[in-house]
Design an enzyme around this catalytic site. Structure first.
Site, PDB file in Angstrom:
ATOM      1  N   SER A 234      81.029  71.674 -71.608  1.00  0.00           N
ATOM      2  CA  SER A 234      81.947  70.648 -72.072  1.00  0.00           C
ATOM      3  C   SER A 234      83.391  71.053 -71.743  1.00  0.00           C
ATOM      4  O   SER A 234      83.699  71.312 -70.584  1.00  0.00           O
ATOM      5  CB  SER A 234      81.719  70.413 -73.564  1.00  0.00           C
ATOM      6  OG  SER A 234      82.379  69.263 -74.005  1.00  0.00           O
ATOM      7  N   ASP A 459      75.621  61.372 -69.450  1.00  0.00           N
ATOM      8  CA  ASP A 459      76.356  62.096 -70.482  1.00  0.00           C
ATOM      9  C   ASP A 459      77.478  61.209 -71.031  1.00  0.00           C
ATOM     10  O   ASP A 459      78.257  60.631 -70.271  1.00  0.00           O
ATOM     11  CB  ASP A 459      76.930  63.372 -69.869  1.00  0.00           C
ATOM     12  CG  ASP A 459      77.537  64.325 -70.894  1.00  0.00           C
ATOM     13  OD1 ASP A 459      78.100  63.851 -71.895  1.00  0.00           O
ATOM     14  OD2 ASP A 459      77.446  65.542 -70.684  1.00  0.00           O
ATOM     15  N   HIS A 488      74.262  66.125 -73.880  1.00  0.00           N
ATOM     16  CA  HIS A 488      75.462  66.891 -73.574  1.00  0.00           C
ATOM     17  C   HIS A 488      75.160  68.374 -73.732  1.00  0.00           C
ATOM     18  O   HIS A 488      74.670  68.804 -74.775  1.00  0.00           O
ATOM     19  CB  HIS A 488      76.574  66.462 -74.524  1.00  0.00           C
ATOM     20  CG  HIS A 488      77.920  67.026 -74.220  1.00  0.00           C
ATOM     21  ND1 HIS A 488      78.568  66.775 -73.029  1.00  0.00           N
ATOM     22  CD2 HIS A 488      78.751  67.818 -74.953  1.00  0.00           C
ATOM     23  CE1 HIS A 488      79.744  67.383 -73.045  1.00  0.00           C
ATOM     24  NE2 HIS A 488      79.874  68.020 -74.197  1.00  0.00           N
TER      25      HIS A 488
END
Length: 526
Positions: A234, A459, A488
């Site tokens: 991320s 995502d 994710h």
């Protein structure tokens, strides 16, 4: 990027100790600049050399950190301002667990950042103590090392509001019904920005991605590692991308999973607008799945019926907050878990189904968890403070409310689930008081080895286009796409097509000759 929490009245990763000066210099535009690196680059070299000389005094972790033996903890000292490496210092909390293989199998330390900005990486070594099979091969070769980035957790934590006030609910409905509602949210956002400056003003200007990347290089040196092995998820992908740009010759292996779009145009205002669209798409995926299992959840047998149930629930909570504390903002904070992570499809659906069947308690307890977990209040507030500080400082933001209003009003028409919630979370950046930087021009620096990029096609938090953008910018990188999937952080999910390639890269450095598309991991079952 970090999971959105209920916030702001809305919703809610040197063996010899010798440094080579040329290797530390950031990519430069001219020969003259190459001979005269900027003050921060020089300061990073000074701090890294100092850390390499000092090393890390590893000890048993403090009992209240929740990190069991044989995990060890320690500190790495870094300057607040890298332009003044001998000025004020802070300590970065780090932890590690030794590699599980033989001495000949060991390849060094593997550092990890789980995202945010604002998330702690200290739980990474627990992938060994909890026998995480996906990472067992890598654990034979590497010490797993986690850390709290500057401002986070145990690393000079920052704060913007009283944690008990931060989590108090119900908060204002993120979706405004009037101009008065918008003014109320704008007032809260401006007050939050002021609170950050008041409570964390001294260090606040130095909480940004560039400094966190410099910290990462100092931690690398303190570990006695000549080159960095790194997994970023991320926001950790953006941290890794910036590190790879600043210190290309210091990278050995780098896995970047679920990628923030590194384009200067996207960081960070437009990246958050892109999220709003992607969340709507993934929400529909989940609600369609719920409809397919109507025999279990009884929330409707079509997407339209399930969506209507959501709108009814939301309206009910607005009129009469569930349990007196769960309104629309808290519901969004809980329901957004499903678009984020497939592992949350079942828990969210179950709590919702129980509510529809007449038992509201599971949904109330889940949606109000942040309101009742005293131990987690400070962590939740701190995480949002760092998220806000980093994103506000990393790049210029629009200061015109007309632009925010126009962009989010337009997006909300087709993407109503997250748009206004996301807007209010980020609106403090419109009135941020500390200096803004220009975003880093992420690109392949001389000496950067091939990087492995992994991305789910659907995502929500980091849309797929970001992985494509980084893949183009990091020459020689390889992109593994998980087709028709949207969870994710996919490197910690069971998908042999993906898992075997990540492990092979970490163990051997080898990549496929071309990009790879994997079938999706298993769909959750009720």
């Amino acid at each position: 990027m970090r999971r959105r929490t209920a916030a702001l009245g809305s919703a809610g990763a040197l063996i010899t100790g010798t440094l080579v000066a040329g290797a530390l210099a950031a990519p430069a535009a001219s020969a003259d600049q190459r001979h005269r690196p900027d003050p921060e680059t020089r300061g990073t070299a000074v701090a890294a050399q100092r850390a390499a000389d000092q090393g890390i005094d590893w000890q048993d972790c403090p009992a209240d950190w929740g990190l069991e033996k044989p995990i060890q903890c320690g500190w790495v000292t870094v300057p607040v301002d890298y332009a003044r490496p001998n000025g004020k210092q802070i300590q970065i909390a780090v932890d590690r667990i030794g590699s599980t293989g033989t001495p000949t199998e060991r390849q060094g330390a593997l550092l990890y950042n789980p995202g945010g900005p604002g998330a702690s990486g200290l739980r990474f070594p627990r992938r060994v103590t909890t026998n995480n099979a996906i990472w067992a091969g890598a654990a034979k070769a590497y010490d797993f090392v986690g850390f709290d980035p500057r401002g986070v957790g145990h690393s000079a934590p920052i704060s913007c509001v009283d944690p008990t006030e931060f989590v108090k609910g119900p908060k204002l409905d993120p979706v405004p019904d009037s101009e008065a509602d918008k003014r109320a949210q704008r007032k809260l956002a401006a007050e939050y920005s002021e609170g950050c400056a008041e409570k964390s003003g001294d260090i606040l200007p130095y909480i940004n991605t560039l400094n966190t990347a410099r910290d990462l290089d100092v931690v690398r040196a303190a570990l006695g590692e000549k080159k960095l092995n790194f997994v970023g998820v991320s926001y950790g992908t953006y941290l890794g991308a910036v590190y790879g740009t600043l210190f290309p010759t210091h990278v050995r292996r780098m896995v970047l999973d679920s990628v923030v779009n590194p384009s200067k145009r996207k960081i960070w205002y437009e990246a958050n607008l892109d999220q709003d669209v992607a969340f709507e798409i993934r929400l529909k995926d989940w609600m369609t799945w719920v409809a397919q299992h109507d025999a279990t959840y009884h929330l409707g047998d079509t997407y339209a019926e399930v969506r209507e149930q959501w709108e009814t629930l939301r309206a009910d909570a607005k009129k009469n907050p569930l349990g007196g504390k769960v309104g629309p903002a808290e519901l969004i904070g809980f329901f957004q878990n499903a678009p984020y992570y497939d592992s949350m499809w079942v828990p969210v659906a179950e709590a919702w189904s129980a509510y529809a069947a007449g038992d509201p308690q599971p949904l109330i307890e889940a949606a109000a968890a942040d309101l009742t977990d005293t131990a987690g209040n400070a962590a939740s507030e701190n995480g949002t403070a760092v998220y806000t500080a980093v994103e506000c400082a990393d790049a210029p933001w629009p200061t015109s409310w007309k632009k925010w209003d126009r962009d989010n009003s337009r997006l909300h028409e087709r993407n109503p689930f997250m748009t206004w919630s996301n807007a209010w979370l980020n609106l403090p950046c419109a009135t941020w008081s500390t200096p803004r930087q220009q975003p880093t021009e992420v690109r392949t620096g001389k000496g950067l080895p091939p990087v492995l990029i992994t991305q789910a096609e659907r995502d929500a938090a980091t849309p797929y286009e970001g992985a494509v953008e980084l893949h183009q910018r990091f020459k020689g990188s390889r992109l593994i796409t998980e087709r028709d999937a949207g969870s994710h952080g996919i490197t910690n999910l069971a998908n042999p097509c993906l898992n075997t390639r990540v492990e092979a890269y970490l163990l051997t450095g080898k990549l496929d000759s071309r990009d790879v598309t994997c079938a999706p991991h298993a769909t959750p079952k009720p």
